[in-house]
Design an enzyme around this catalytic site. Structure first.
Site, short mmCIF file in Angstrom:
data_model
loop_
_atom_site.label_atom_id
_atom_site.label_comp_id
_atom_site.label_asym_id
_atom_site.label_seq_id
_atom_site.Cartn_x
_atom_site.Cartn_y
_atom_site.Cartn_z
N SER A 159 -2.97 3.22 11.27
CA SER A 159 -3.24 4.54 11.86
C SER A 159 -3.88 4.40 13.24
O SER A 159 -4.51 3.40 13.57
CB SER A 159 -4.20 5.33 10.96
N1 SAM Z 1 -4.92 2.89 5.91
C1 SAM Z 1 -3.90 2.09 6.53
C2 SAM Z 1 -4.43 1.16 7.56
O1 SAM Z 1 -5.64 1.20 7.85
O2 SAM Z 1 -3.64 0.35 8.07
C3 SAM Z 1 -2.79 2.91 7.15
C4 SAM Z 1 -1.93 3.46 6.13
S1 SAM Z 1 -0.29 3.90 6.53
C5 SAM Z 1 -0.50 5.20 7.68
C6 SAM Z 1 0.09 4.72 4.99
C7 SAM Z 1 0.17 3.79 3.81
O3 SAM Z 1 0.26 4.56 2.62
C8 SAM Z 1 1.41 2.89 3.84
O4 SAM Z 1 1.02 1.56 3.75
C9 SAM Z 1 2.19 3.35 2.61
O5 SAM Z 1 2.92 2.30 1.98
C10 SAM Z 1 1.08 3.87 1.72
N2 SAM Z 1 1.49 4.82 0.67
C11 SAM Z 1 2.41 5.80 0.71
N3 SAM Z 1 2.46 6.45 -0.47
C12 SAM Z 1 1.53 5.86 -1.28
C13 SAM Z 1 1.11 6.07 -2.63
N4 SAM Z 1 1.63 7.03 -3.40
N5 SAM Z 1 0.14 5.27 -3.12
C14 SAM Z 1 -0.42 4.29 -2.37
N6 SAM Z 1 -0.05 4.03 -1.09
C15 SAM Z 1 0.91 4.81 -0.55
#
Ligand code: SAM
Length: 218
Positions: A67
């Site tokens: 992000s």
């Molecule tokens: N917090 C992260 C970082 O600091 O790098 C950024 C996260 S990225 C914007 C969103 C993440 O949410 C992705 O890695 C994606 O695979 C994960 N994601 C999407 N749906 C999800 C779910 N139902 N449960 C867990 N993770 C999920």
């Protein structure tokens, strides 16, 4: 031991990033200090190190992103983390947000849907001294086996507020989650006042990758 260098130049770029975030309205000194401390370039492929301190989201593989620093700071400020708080993060991704929560003194539980990202980040974070609890699975359902939580932060865009997450908050607990369509989401903050009463505040628009899973987009 991981060979990662945090040079004067990186530190200088980090200071400049903190100034940028202050100018954009982030006021919480503890949050700014955490962003000024964690080397964000450690979370990037070495070919992309020169972009690590831009206030931008970046690809981390698997179609996912780390992000934007402003987004991390904004969500963390809303979460009002106190030392010892039990925090659930949904969407571990690169582990950067989890590292910020850890530095603020939280007991961090982070769940990631994507198996490869889960494995990669689980291996990586301890190498830079960040000790959190990793889970692989559908975080749209929360993490019932570890509930209740003081704070829950969702780092992917949700179509609706998952009921499971509100259920898994302690009384007085806070949920920060972007809610909207696949392209744009409004940042929302929910405070669980009593078992039945939840207050809500909404903030500006953000653009997250979609929250997948049963209470997400799938
Ligand atoms: N917090 C992260 C970082 O600091 O790098 C950024 C996260 S990225 C914007 C969103 C993440 O949410 C992705 O890695 C994606 O695979 C994960 N994601 C999407 N749906 C999800 C779910 N139902 N449960 C867990 N993770 C999920």
């Amino acid at each position: 031991m991981l060979k990662l260098e945090d040079s004067y130049s990186h530190k200088g770029q980090r200071k400049a990033l903190v100034k940028t975030l202050e100018n954009k309205g982030i006021m919480d000194k503890k949050v700014l200090n955490a962003i000024g401390t964690i080397p964000r370039h450690f979370f990037f492929d070495s070919a992309l190190h020169s972009h690590a301190y831009d206030d931008k989201a970046f690809p981390i593989g698997e179609g996912q992103t780390i992000s934007q620093p402003f987004t991390v700071a904004f969500q963390t400020e809303l979460l009002n983390v106190q030392p010892g708080d039990k925090v659930l993060e949904i969407g571990t991704g690169s582990g950067y947000q989890a590292a910020i929560l850890y530095l603020l003194g939280a007991e961090v539980h982070s769940i990631e849907y994507n198996k490869k990202l889960y494995q990669r980040t689980k291996k990586f974070l301890p190498k830079i001294g960040i000790n959190i609890n990793f889970y692989q699975g559908d975080g749209s359902l929360g993490l019932p086996e570890q509930a209740p939580f003081d704070k829950i932060i969702v780092t992917a865009g949700a179509p609706v507020v998952p009921n499971s997450l509100l259920k898994q908050l302690k009384i007085g607990g806070i949920l920060v989650i972007p809610v909207g369509d696949r392209k744009t989401q409004k940042m929302m903050k929910f405070i669980k006042k009593t078992a039945k009463q939840v207050s809500q505040e909404s903030y500006s628009n953000f653009a997250f990758v979609p929250l997948l899973g049963k209470e997400g987009w799938e």
